[in-house]
Design a protein around this motif. Structure first.
Motif, PDB file in Angstrom:
ATOM      1  N   GLU A 111       0.824  -1.209   0.000  1.00 54.17           N
ATOM      2  CA  GLU A 111       0.000   0.000   0.000  1.00 54.17           C
ATOM      3  C   GLU A 111       0.860   1.262   0.000  1.00 54.17           C
ATOM      4  OE1 GLU A 111      -2.425  -3.362   1.257  1.00 54.17           O
ATOM      5  OE2 GLU A 111      -0.511  -2.576   2.006  1.00 54.17           O
ATOM      6  N   ILE A 112       2.036   1.195   0.662  1.00 56.31           N
ATOM      7  CA  ILE A 112       2.945   2.347   0.623  1.00 56.31           C
ATOM      8  C   ILE A 112       3.380   2.611  -0.820  1.00 56.31           C
ATOM      9  CG2 ILE A 112       5.252   3.159   1.281  1.00 56.31           C
ATOM     10  CD1 ILE A 112       4.880   1.767   3.953  1.00 56.31           C
ATOM     11  N   GLY A 113       3.644   1.539  -1.556  1.00 51.03           N
ATOM     12  CA  GLY A 113       3.995   1.700  -2.966  1.00 51.03           C
ATOM     13  C   GLY A 113       2.873   2.353  -3.753  1.00 51.03           C
ATOM     14  N   ARG A 114       1.639   2.010  -3.430  1.00 48.31           N
ATOM     15  CA  ARG A 114       0.500   2.615  -4.118  1.00 48.31           C
ATOM     16  C   ARG A 114       0.354   4.094  -3.751  1.00 48.31           C
ATOM     17  NH1 ARG A 114      -3.485  -2.481  -2.781  1.00 48.31           N
ATOM     18  NH2 ARG A 114      -2.659  -3.900  -4.405  1.00 48.31           N
ATOM     19  N   LEU A 115       0.628   4.415  -2.482  1.00 48.40           N
ATOM     20  CA  LEU A 115       0.589   5.824  -2.083  1.00 48.40           C
ATOM     21  C   LEU A 115       1.575   6.638  -2.913  1.00 48.40           C
ATOM     22  CD1 LEU A 115       0.516   5.620   1.844  1.00 48.40           C
ATOM     23  CD2 LEU A 115      -1.374   6.285   0.355  1.00 48.40           C
ATOM     24  N   ARG A 116       2.765   6.110  -3.075  1.00 52.84           N
ATOM     25  CA  ARG A 116       3.816   6.840  -3.781  1.00 52.84           C
ATOM     26  C   ARG A 116       3.557   6.928  -5.280  1.00 52.84           C
ATOM     27  NH1 ARG A 116       9.662   5.292  -1.282  1.00 52.84           N
ATOM     28  NH2 ARG A 116      10.193   6.725  -2.981  1.00 52.84           N
ATOM     29  N   ALA A 117       2.694   6.060  -5.798  1.00 51.26           N
ATOM     30  CA  ALA A 117       2.381   6.063  -7.229  1.00 51.26           C
ATOM     31  C   ALA A 117       1.058   6.753  -7.536  1.00 51.26           C
ATOM     32  CB  ALA A 117       2.340   4.619  -7.748  1.00 51.26           C
ATOM     33  N   ALA A 118       0.397   7.307  -6.538  1.00 46.04           N
ATOM     34  CA  ALA A 118      -0.912   7.915  -6.734  1.00 46.04           C
ATOM     35  C   ALA A 118      -0.806   9.218  -7.530  1.00 46.04           C
ATOM     36  CB  ALA A 118      -1.575   8.170  -5.390  1.00 46.04           C
ATOM     37  N   SER A 119      -1.942   9.694  -7.988  1.00 46.28           N
ATOM     38  CA  SER A 119      -1.974  10.992  -8.679  1.00 46.28           C
ATOM     39  C   SER A 119      -1.723  12.094  -7.664  1.00 46.28           C
ATOM     40  CB  SER A 119      -3.327  11.203  -9.347  1.00 46.28           C
ATOM     41  OG  SER A 119      -3.551  10.211 -10.335  1.00 46.28           O
ATOM     42  N   PRO A 120      -0.912  13.091  -7.994  1.00 49.12           N
ATOM     43  CA  PRO A 120      -0.587  14.145  -7.025  1.00 49.12           C
ATOM     44  C   PRO A 120      -1.797  14.984  -6.654  1.00 49.12           C
ATOM     45  CG  PRO A 120       0.281  14.678  -9.199  1.00 49.12           C
ATOM     46  CD  PRO A 120      -0.226  13.282  -9.279  1.00 49.12           C
ATOM     47  N   ALA A 121      -1.796  15.448  -5.421  1.00 50.91           N
ATOM     48  CA  ALA A 121      -2.851  16.324  -4.926  1.00 50.91           C
ATOM     49  C   ALA A 121      -2.226  17.633  -4.461  1.00 50.91           C
ATOM     50  CB  ALA A 121      -3.601  15.667  -3.767  1.00 50.91           C
ATOM     51  N   ASP A 122      -3.018  18.680  -4.439  1.00 49.76           N
ATOM     52  CA  ASP A 122      -2.543  19.968  -3.957  1.00 49.76           C
ATOM     53  C   ASP A 122      -2.491  19.938  -2.433  1.00 49.76           C
ATOM     54  OD1 ASP A 122      -1.630  22.521  -3.938  1.00 49.76           O
ATOM     55  OD2 ASP A 122      -3.541  23.467  -4.461  1.00 49.76           O
ATOM     56  N   PHE A 123      -1.736  20.868  -1.849  1.00 53.31           N
ATOM     57  CA  PHE A 123      -1.673  20.963  -0.401  1.00 53.31           C
ATOM     58  C   PHE A 123      -3.053  21.312   0.153  1.00 53.31           C
ATOM     59  CE2 PHE A 123       2.635  21.910  -1.836  1.00 53.31           C
ATOM     60  CZ  PHE A 123       3.391  21.084  -1.009  1.00 53.31           C
ATOM     61  N   ALA A 124      -3.428  20.649   1.226  1.00 52.46           N
ATOM     62  CA  ALA A 124      -4.733  20.885   1.852  1.00 52.46           C
ATOM     63  C   ALA A 124      -4.826  22.304   2.376  1.00 52.46           C
ATOM     64  CB  ALA A 124      -4.954  19.892   2.987  1.00 52.46           C
ATOM     65  N   HIS A 125      -6.017  22.859   2.345  1.00 58.46           N
ATOM     66  CA  HIS A 125      -6.254  24.218   2.829  1.00 58.46           C
ATOM     67  C   HIS A 125      -6.512  24.190   4.333  1.00 58.46           C
ATOM     68  CE1 HIS A 125      -7.217  26.373  -1.202  1.00 58.46           C
ATOM     69  NE2 HIS A 125      -6.306  25.435  -1.348  1.00 58.46           N
ATOM     70  N   THR A 126      -5.447  23.925   5.079  1.00 58.49           N
ATOM     71  CA  THR A 126      -5.539  23.932   6.539  1.00 58.49           C
ATOM     72  C   THR A 126      -5.301  25.339   7.068  1.00 58.49           C
ATOM     73  OG1 THR A 126      -3.217  23.281   6.590  1.00 58.49           O
ATOM     74  CG2 THR A 126      -4.835  21.532   6.840  1.00 58.49           C
ATOM     75  N   ASP A 127      -5.774  25.577   8.286  1.00 57.74           N
ATOM     76  CA  ASP A 127      -5.536  26.847   8.950  1.00 57.74           C
ATOM     77  C   ASP A 127      -4.349  26.725   9.897  1.00 57.74           C
ATOM     78  OD1 ASP A 127      -7.671  27.969   7.649  1.00 57.74           O
ATOM     79  OD2 ASP A 127      -9.077  27.718   9.309  1.00 57.74           O
ATOM     80  N   ALA A 128      -3.818  27.869  10.301  1.00 57.52           N
ATOM     81  CA  ALA A 128      -2.616  27.891  11.141  1.00 57.52           C
ATOM     82  C   ALA A 128      -2.815  27.128  12.447  1.00 57.52           C
ATOM     83  CB  ALA A 128      -2.213  29.333  11.438  1.00 57.52           C
ATOM     84  N   ASP A 129      -4.016  27.159  13.014  1.00 60.36           N
ATOM     85  CA  ASP A 129      -4.270  26.506  14.289  1.00 60.36           C
ATOM     86  C   ASP A 129      -4.798  25.084  14.150  1.00 60.36           C
ATOM     87  OD1 ASP A 129      -3.412  28.612  15.895  1.00 60.36           O
ATOM     88  OD2 ASP A 129      -5.362  29.607  15.819  1.00 60.36           O
ATOM     89  N   ASP A 130      -4.867  24.572  12.935  1.00 59.40           N
ATOM     90  CA  ASP A 130      -5.302  23.185  12.746  1.00 59.40           C
ATOM     91  C   ASP A 130      -4.194  22.217  13.195  1.00 59.40           C
ATOM     92  OD1 ASP A 130      -7.754  23.867  11.766  1.00 59.40           O
ATOM     93  OD2 ASP A 130      -7.228  23.594   9.645  1.00 59.40           O
TER      94      ASP A 130
END
Length: 518
Positions: free
Chosen positions: A151-170
């Motif tokens: 599954e780690i191999g599948r994670l590394r081969a996945a389609s790229p995603a943008d950085f999540a829109h987290t807030d500073a206090d998250d």
């Protein structure tokens, strides 16, 4: 599902509030460094052979793909991901990939037993457990999804995603330490912790984009993740780590072959390098200075390193809840025996140990000992202890976070550490800090390392010194007693001396006083 945030209120942010959204992984990786520049060098073997070179472009792409892979599990923002991964380059990809996905990774030591992993999994409520097969996994995963090497191999081969829109206090990540009850205690850090590390770049490292920072620790240690990865990447510098066995005699060659300009380790490693390695002012010429944290740097060791290498050694004081906040550095001259002064922008005070009365929140003047406190506005301060509101409240006093460390400032603003408040000894009715006694005894020429604690026998309590001797030195108690008498008040002097081959240490290199036995 329980709330993914700690039950304690988050401290306010100091200075200019970061732009919203704010993501720790984006801050560290997307700062505009040349995508062709090396971000990570992985060395292996005693000759320091570089086995992996990751450019910034490759690291950002890999982290984005892991984030995309994590996103496929449909977890809510702030869900925890327990990492059971060895010391390979996969670790930082998973750590930063989880943060990039808006999840909260939990870095853990490969040395944990399955029972210890069970406790952390149960306490954190992690929804994912990621293991590469190199270390113990939970005996019972419950509702958590377990991902293995495939599954780690599948994670590394996945389609790229943008950085999540987290807030500073998250919530960004959890770090587990030993709680007072003997059960693991999670320290919850926010995305803004990256901003809290900025004072270190000048105040401790003197970090530059052209630096190569070699950290001696493993990836799963938060000292390595912070000083070895977050900080160099945030300025576009190159991080160097080493896999496999690292005998102390190999380090001079490792530093030379990799061209390291900065080196970070615990004091005990510097001591072993001096003892077993071929060290001289002409060795590792690219190195500007060394960095040390994790345990107190003894003046004798500091002096020996400077004399042997011709390079400075800068110390820092910190803890999991805040990272480092006091240090020496290129602009703060070292004062052996002191970790330095508060880093620029920090609000650090020494408060009365007693927490009651109208003056309990008022900083003490120079020369008076008390508990070190960090202002709650510091962006590097933890959100709180995970699901432990009472323990979180216990370390807060008004606008201050209490570190539990006892110290005093001198007239020049240097901090003099005296040990943990809960390590304080009672000698003839006086409170005595073990660090003060250790610092004095360590100056004796025959002493390699020393730790002291209060030992109770019947109704008698005495200060006991546990001493590791230098090679060739003899156990001369009268000589040590004479030395102690010249440096310590009578009530502070050890009344019992125990000579040992080595002192017990925690995984982060700190002396484990509670494990000392007369």
């Amino acid at each position: 599902m329980t709330d993914a945030r700690p039950s304690a209120p988050a401290p306010a942010e100091a200075g200019v509030r970061p732009a919203v959204p704010f993501n720790l992984a984006r801050y560290c990786l997307a700062g505009g460094a040349d995508p062709r520049k090396p971000a990570l060098l992985v060395a292996e073997g005693p000759d320091g052979r570089i086995v992996e070179t990751w450019t910034y472009g490759e690291i950002i792409d890999a982290v984005a793909r892991v984030a995309g892979g994590f996103g496929g599990y449909g977890l809510a923002r702030g869900e925890r991901v327990l990492l059971r991964v060895g010391n390979t380059s996969t670790f930082p990809l998973l750590f930063f990939g989880a943060i990039a996905a808006g999840l909260a990774p939990i870095p853990t030591s490969t040395m944990l037993t399955d029972r210890e992993v069970d406790l952390i999994l149960a306490d954190s409520g992690a929804r994912l457990v990621v293991g590469d097969g190199s270390c113990a996994m939970p005996t019972e995963a419950g509702e958590a999804i377990v991902l293995g090497p495939v599954e780690i191999g599948r994670l590394r081969a996945a389609s790229p995603a943008d950085f999540a829109h987290t807030d500073a206090d998250d919530l960004a990540f959890l770090v587990y330490t030993s709680g007072t009850s003997g059960r693991p205690k999670g320290v919850a850090h926010a995305q803004r912790v990256a901003l809290g590390r900025r004072p270190m770049r000048e105040g401790w490292y003197g970090l530059r984009p052209d630096d190569r920072l070699f950290h001696a620790g493993a990836f799963n240690w938060t000292y390595t993740l912070g000083a070895g990865l977050m900080d160099p990447w945030s300025v576009g510098a190159t991080s160097i780590v080493h896999l496999g066995e690292r005998p102390p005699q190999a380090w001079p060659d490792l530093l030379e072959v990799t061209g390291a300009t900065l080196f970070a380790a615990v004091p005990s490693l510097y001591r072993r390098i001096l003892k077993y390695g071929q060290v001289a002012p002409g060795r590792f010429p690219a190195l500007r200075h060394g960095l040390t944290a994790g345990e107190a740097l003894k003046p004798a060791l500091h002096r020996e390193w400077v004399e042997a290498t011709g390079r400075p050694l800068y110390e820092a004081l910190g803890m999991s809840e805040i990272s480092t906040y006091v240090s020496s550095g290129p602009h703060v001259p070292t004062r052996p025996g002191s970790p330095g002064r508060p880093q620029a922008g920090r609000r650090i005070a020494v408060l009365p140990v007693a927490g009651e009365g109208p003056d309990a929140g008022q900083p003490l003047p120079a020369g008076e000992s008390g508990v070190i406190a960090v202002h709650r506005s510091d962006p590097g301060l933890m959100l709180g202890y995970w699901r432990l509101p009472q323990e979180t409240a216990a370390v807060l006093r008004g606008d201050w976070f209490l570190t539990g460390d006892v110290a005093h400032f001198d007239a020049d603003g240097y901090l003099w550490y005296e040990g943990r408040a809960d390590d304080q000894m009672n000698a003839f009715g006086y409170r005595v800090a073990p660090e003060e006694v250790e610092r004095a005894i360590a100056e004796h020429a025959s002493v390699a390392e020393v730790a002291v604690k209060e030992a109770v026998s019947g109704d008698v309590s005495v200060v006991t010194a546990f001493v590791v001797l230098n090679a060739g030195a003899v156990a001369d108690v009268p000589a040590l007693e004479q030395h102690a008498a010249a440096h310590l008040a009578d009530y502070k002097r050890p009344r019992a001396w125990v000579f040992v081959e080595a002192l017990p240490h925690t995984g982060s290199g700190k002396v484990l006083r509670r494990a000392l036995r007369p």
